[in-house]
Motif scaffolding. Structure first.
Motif, PDB file in Angstrom:
ATOM      1  N   LEU A 332       0.755  -1.243   0.266  1.00 17.35           N
ATOM      2  CA  LEU A 332      -0.301  -0.380  -0.074  1.00 17.35           C
ATOM      3  C   LEU A 332       0.842   0.855  -0.570  1.00 17.35           C
ATOM      4  N   GLU A 333       2.282   0.936   0.940  1.00 21.67           N
ATOM      5  CA  GLU A 333       2.763   2.381   0.580  1.00 21.67           C
ATOM      6  C   GLU A 333       3.748   2.479  -0.537  1.00 21.67           C
ATOM      7  N   PHE A 334       4.024   1.538  -1.251  1.00 21.66           N
ATOM      8  CA  PHE A 334       3.784   1.291  -3.091  1.00 21.66           C
ATOM      9  C   PHE A 334       2.849   2.109  -3.825  1.00 21.66           C
ATOM     10  N   ILE A 335       1.991   1.790  -3.577  1.00 20.49           N
ATOM     11  CA  ILE A 335       0.910   2.497  -3.903  1.00 20.49           C
ATOM     12  C   ILE A 335       0.904   3.289  -3.857  1.00 20.49           C
ATOM     13  N   LYS A 336       0.485   4.573  -2.915  1.00 21.74           N
ATOM     14  CA  LYS A 336       0.983   5.397  -2.654  1.00 21.74           C
ATOM     15  C   LYS A 336       1.662   6.108  -3.206  1.00 21.74           C
ATOM     16  N   ASN A 337       3.030   5.847  -3.034  1.00 22.57           N
ATOM     17  CA  ASN A 337       4.391   6.805  -3.680  1.00 22.57           C
ATOM     18  C   ASN A 337       4.475   6.799  -4.828  1.00 22.57           C
ATOM     19  N   GLU A 338       3.628   5.564  -5.725  1.00 21.09           N
ATOM     20  CA  GLU A 338       4.275   4.778  -7.227  1.00 21.09           C
ATOM     21  C   GLU A 338       3.201   5.009  -8.069  1.00 21.09           C
ATOM     22  N   LEU A 339       2.396   4.421  -7.286  1.00 19.99           N
ATOM     23  CA  LEU A 339       1.370   4.191  -9.033  1.00 19.99           C
ATOM     24  C   LEU A 339      -0.017   5.550  -8.679  1.00 19.99           C
ATOM     25  N   VAL A 340      -0.439   5.673  -7.706  1.00 21.79           N
ATOM     26  CA  VAL A 340      -1.639   6.608  -7.191  1.00 21.79           C
ATOM     27  C   VAL A 340      -1.358   7.700  -8.589  1.00 21.79           C
ATOM     28  N   VAL A 341      -0.486   8.209  -8.629  1.00 20.47           N
ATOM     29  CA  VAL A 341      -0.333   9.397  -9.993  1.00 20.47           C
ATOM     30  C   VAL A 341      -0.951   8.633 -11.357  1.00 20.47           C
ATOM     31  N   TYR A 342      -0.720   7.201 -11.957  1.00 18.19           N
ATOM     32  CA  TYR A 342      -1.487   6.462 -13.328  1.00 18.19           C
ATOM     33  C   TYR A 342      -2.713   7.033 -13.311  1.00 18.19           C
ATOM     34  N   CYS A 343      -3.626   6.502 -11.436  1.00 16.22           N
ATOM     35  CA  CYS A 343      -4.533   6.876 -11.758  1.00 16.22           C
ATOM     36  C   CYS A 343      -5.648   7.425 -12.271  1.00 16.22           C
ATOM     37  N   GLU A 344      -7.049   7.668 -12.606  1.00 18.06           N
ATOM     38  CA  GLU A 344      -8.041   8.398 -13.163  1.00 18.06           C
ATOM     39  C   GLU A 344      -8.355   9.178 -11.370  1.00 18.06           C
ATOM     40  N   LYS A 345      -7.779  10.515 -11.291  1.00 17.11           N
ATOM     41  CA  LYS A 345      -8.275  11.534 -10.130  1.00 17.11           C
ATOM     42  C   LYS A 345      -7.460  10.582  -8.745  1.00 17.11           C
ATOM     43  N   GLY A 346      -6.197  10.007  -8.864  1.00 24.21           N
ATOM     44  CA  GLY A 346      -6.071   9.057  -8.042  1.00 24.21           C
ATOM     45  C   GLY A 346      -6.937   8.374  -7.217  1.00 24.21           C
ATOM     46  N   GLN A 347      -7.839   7.634  -7.719  1.00 24.36           N
ATOM     47  CA  GLN A 347      -8.331   6.405  -7.729  1.00 24.36           C
ATOM     48  C   GLN A 347      -8.163   5.301  -6.919  1.00 24.36           C
ATOM     49  N   TYR A 348      -8.431   4.887  -6.018  1.00 21.48           N
ATOM     50  CA  TYR A 348      -8.322   2.602  -6.178  1.00 21.48           C
ATOM     51  C   TYR A 348      -9.332   2.652  -5.183  1.00 21.48           C
ATOM     52  N   ILE A 349      -9.154   1.155  -5.287  1.00 24.19           N
ATOM     53  CA  ILE A 349     -10.288   0.023  -4.315  1.00 24.19           C
ATOM     54  C   ILE A 349      -9.474  -0.770  -3.599  1.00 24.19           C
ATOM     55  N   CYS A 350      -9.321  -0.732  -1.956  1.00 25.56           N
ATOM     56  CA  CYS A 350      -8.761  -1.431  -1.584  1.00 25.56           C
ATOM     57  C   CYS A 350      -9.828  -2.913  -1.256  1.00 25.56           C
ATOM     58  N   ASP A 351      -9.563  -3.966  -1.937  1.00 21.33           N
ATOM     59  CA  ASP A 351     -10.646  -5.043  -1.506  1.00 21.33           C
ATOM     60  C   ASP A 351      -9.319  -6.217  -0.996  1.00 21.33           C
ATOM     61  N   LEU A 352     -10.015  -8.023  -0.715  1.00 21.14           N
ATOM     62  CA  LEU A 352      -9.887  -8.992  -0.434  1.00 21.14           C
ATOM     63  C   LEU A 352     -10.249  -9.722  -0.594  1.00 21.14           C
ATOM     64  N   ILE A 353      -9.963 -11.142  -0.821  1.00 17.20           N
ATOM     65  CA  ILE A 353     -10.991 -12.205  -1.151  1.00 17.20           C
ATOM     66  C   ILE A 353     -11.563 -12.392   0.222  1.00 17.20           C
ATOM     67  N   GLY A 354     -13.015 -12.569  -0.277  1.00 22.40           N
ATOM     68  CA  GLY A 354     -14.066 -13.022   0.464  1.00 22.40           C
ATOM     69  C   GLY A 354     -14.942 -14.313   0.610  1.00 22.40           C
ATOM     70  N   LYS A 355     -15.919 -14.635   1.094  1.00 18.47           N
ATOM     71  CA  LYS A 355     -16.854 -16.074   1.203  1.00 18.47           C
ATOM     72  C   LYS A 355     -17.652 -15.785  -0.061  1.00 18.47           C
ATOM     73  N   GLY A 356     -17.753 -15.035  -0.638  1.00 23.41           N
ATOM     74  CA  GLY A 356     -19.618 -15.466  -1.325  1.00 23.41           C
ATOM     75  C   GLY A 356     -20.293 -14.376  -1.199  1.00 23.41           C
ATOM     76  N   ALA A 357     -21.298 -14.871  -1.451  1.00 27.35           N
ATOM     77  CA  ALA A 357     -22.699 -14.216  -1.416  1.00 27.35           C
ATOM     78  C   ALA A 357     -23.548 -14.280  -0.169  1.00 27.35           C
ATOM     79  N   GLU A 358     -23.922 -13.639   0.897  1.00 30.54           N
ATOM     80  CA  GLU A 358     -24.966 -13.138   1.805  1.00 30.54           C
ATOM     81  C   GLU A 358     -26.301 -12.943   1.276  1.00 30.54           C
ATOM     82  N   LYS A 359     -26.923 -13.520   2.283  1.00 30.54           N
ATOM     83  CA  LYS A 359     -27.996 -13.528   2.726  1.00 30.54           C
ATOM     84  C   LYS A 359     -28.856 -12.415   3.284  1.00 30.54           C
ATOM     85  N   LEU A 360     -29.323 -11.100   2.996  1.00 31.49           N
ATOM     86  CA  LEU A 360     -29.404 -10.461   3.884  1.00 31.49           C
ATOM     87  C   LEU A 360     -30.954 -10.581   4.770  1.00 31.49           C
TER      88      LEU A 360
END
Length: 360
Positions: A332-360
């Motif tokens: 994340l430090e690498f992304i903020k320091n070196e990659l964000v400049v290449y994103c549209e309006k500096g935007q990125y989304i942090c995600d991770l592996i999940g377990k699937g769908a959930e009933k609400l």
């Protein structure tokens, strides 16, 4: 299982009205499927990480009609606003699943849906959206036929989701889902996704995916058109064989947690996907200059630090940065320091592996 297994018989109960709701995630393919046959059947098998944060939340309200079975009667709201321009896609989905869910014509439906990520951000919203809707349809079927087993429910939800969007069948469960018949994978099917049936090393169960939004515009080429260009593609058969071979190799990699070999396959798959687009007729390039800048920066960073970070791509310009949870702070430090400049309006989304769908 075959298609006939999903055609219902008589329903046990009558349900005059009610409401169901599901949230379903997007997913990111590691081995890509590109090219499909009739009825959303993949030309090659694929395997994907199910995501956790990028998801669609869908509510389905239903009320029995006095005159049943004439036509579909539904309203659609997206993020609180009526969206009639989305209705043709939903109607087409209902028509595709009609023989498997004939009861839909018996109800007046209200569909309300929203995403936890920006629309047209390059996240696979068709995967999360169609899987969430398919699960709502299955919840209504479950009310009509309470005897459905959980296993059948999930298989049929994946089967229905596939008819809306191929990759949607991989969003029902997690953490790793395989879709498409593959000789080395027990239980694999072209009709629905299955939970990866072999040992998965702990490192992959908490894997991180940071999505760099290089281009938030609408897709230049629809997925349907792109898949169709594999018909007659000069490299199609070699590509399909490569996907099978990579899945074979991944079995040991997933079991042992072999990150260097994982990286080789995942990055190769991403670049092969785009190579297929660039060599089709007509040809097209979906990567942007900043996509290439990011890829080169990732390679340079990995070479100099030894941190096992890699990239994958969907059929677009945005970059999914994949890395183990234990490397999260560094990456994340690498992304903020070196990659964000290449994103549209500096935007990125942090995600991770999940377990699937959930009933609400």
């Amino acid at each position: 299982m075959c298609e006939q297994d999903f055609i219902p018989g008589e329903y046990e109960k009558s349900v005059p009205l009610g409401k169901v709701a599901w949230q379903s995630p997007s997913n990111i393919a590691l081995v890509k499927y590109w090219g499909k046959k009739k009825n959303q059947i993949p030309a090659n098998p694929s395997v994907s990480f199910t995501l956790k944060n990028c998801k669609t939340i869908t509510t389905l309200e239903f009320q029995e009609k006095e005159i049943k079975g004439e036509d579909y009667d539904f309203e659609l709201f997206f993020e609180g606003r009526k969206k009639d321009d989305f209705k043709p896609k939903i109607k087409k989905f209902f028509e595709r699943i009609e023989q498997y869910s004939p009861f839909l014509k018996d109800f007046k439906l209200l569909i309300q849906t929203k995403n936890t990520f920006p629309h047209s951000s390059g996240i696979a919203s068709s995967a999360s959206g169609m899987s969430a809707l398919a699960l709502c349809v299955m919840s209504l079927e479950k009310k009509l036929n309470p005897g459905l087993t959980e296993d059948f429910f999930l298989k049929k939800a994946s089967f229905l989701a596939r008819l809306g969007s191929g990759s949607a069948c991989r969003s029902i469960e997690g953490e790793l889902i395989e879709w498409g018949e593959h000789a080395s994978t027990a239980g694999s099917s072209d009709l629905f996704g299955i939970k990866y049936p072999y040992k998965l090393h702990e490192v992959f169960k908490t894997y991180q995916d940071t999505i760099l939004l290089v281009d938030k515009g609408q897709k230049q080429v629809s997925s349907t058109l792109g898949h169709n260009l594999m018909y007659g593609h000069p490299f199609a058969e070699a590509r399909f064989a490569q996907a099978h071979d990579n899945l074979d190799q991944l079995q040991a990699i997933f079991e042992m947690g072999n990150l260097p070999e994982f990286i080789k396959i995942v990055e190769s798959e991403a670049l092969t996907l785009h190579a297929m687009m660039m060599s089709s007729n007509p040809y097209f390039i979906l990567m942007k200059p900043n996509t290439l800048e990011i890829i080169n920066k990732i390679w340079e960073y990995r070479e100099t630090t030894g941190v096992p970070v890699c990239f994958t791509l969907d059929a677009g310009a945005n970059v999914h940065v994949l890395y183990p949870n234990e490397e999260k702070d560094k990456v994340l430090e690498f992304i903020k320091n070196e990659l964000v400049v290449y994103c549209e309006k500096g935007q990125y989304i942090c995600d991770l592996i999940g377990k699937g769908a959930e009933k609400l």
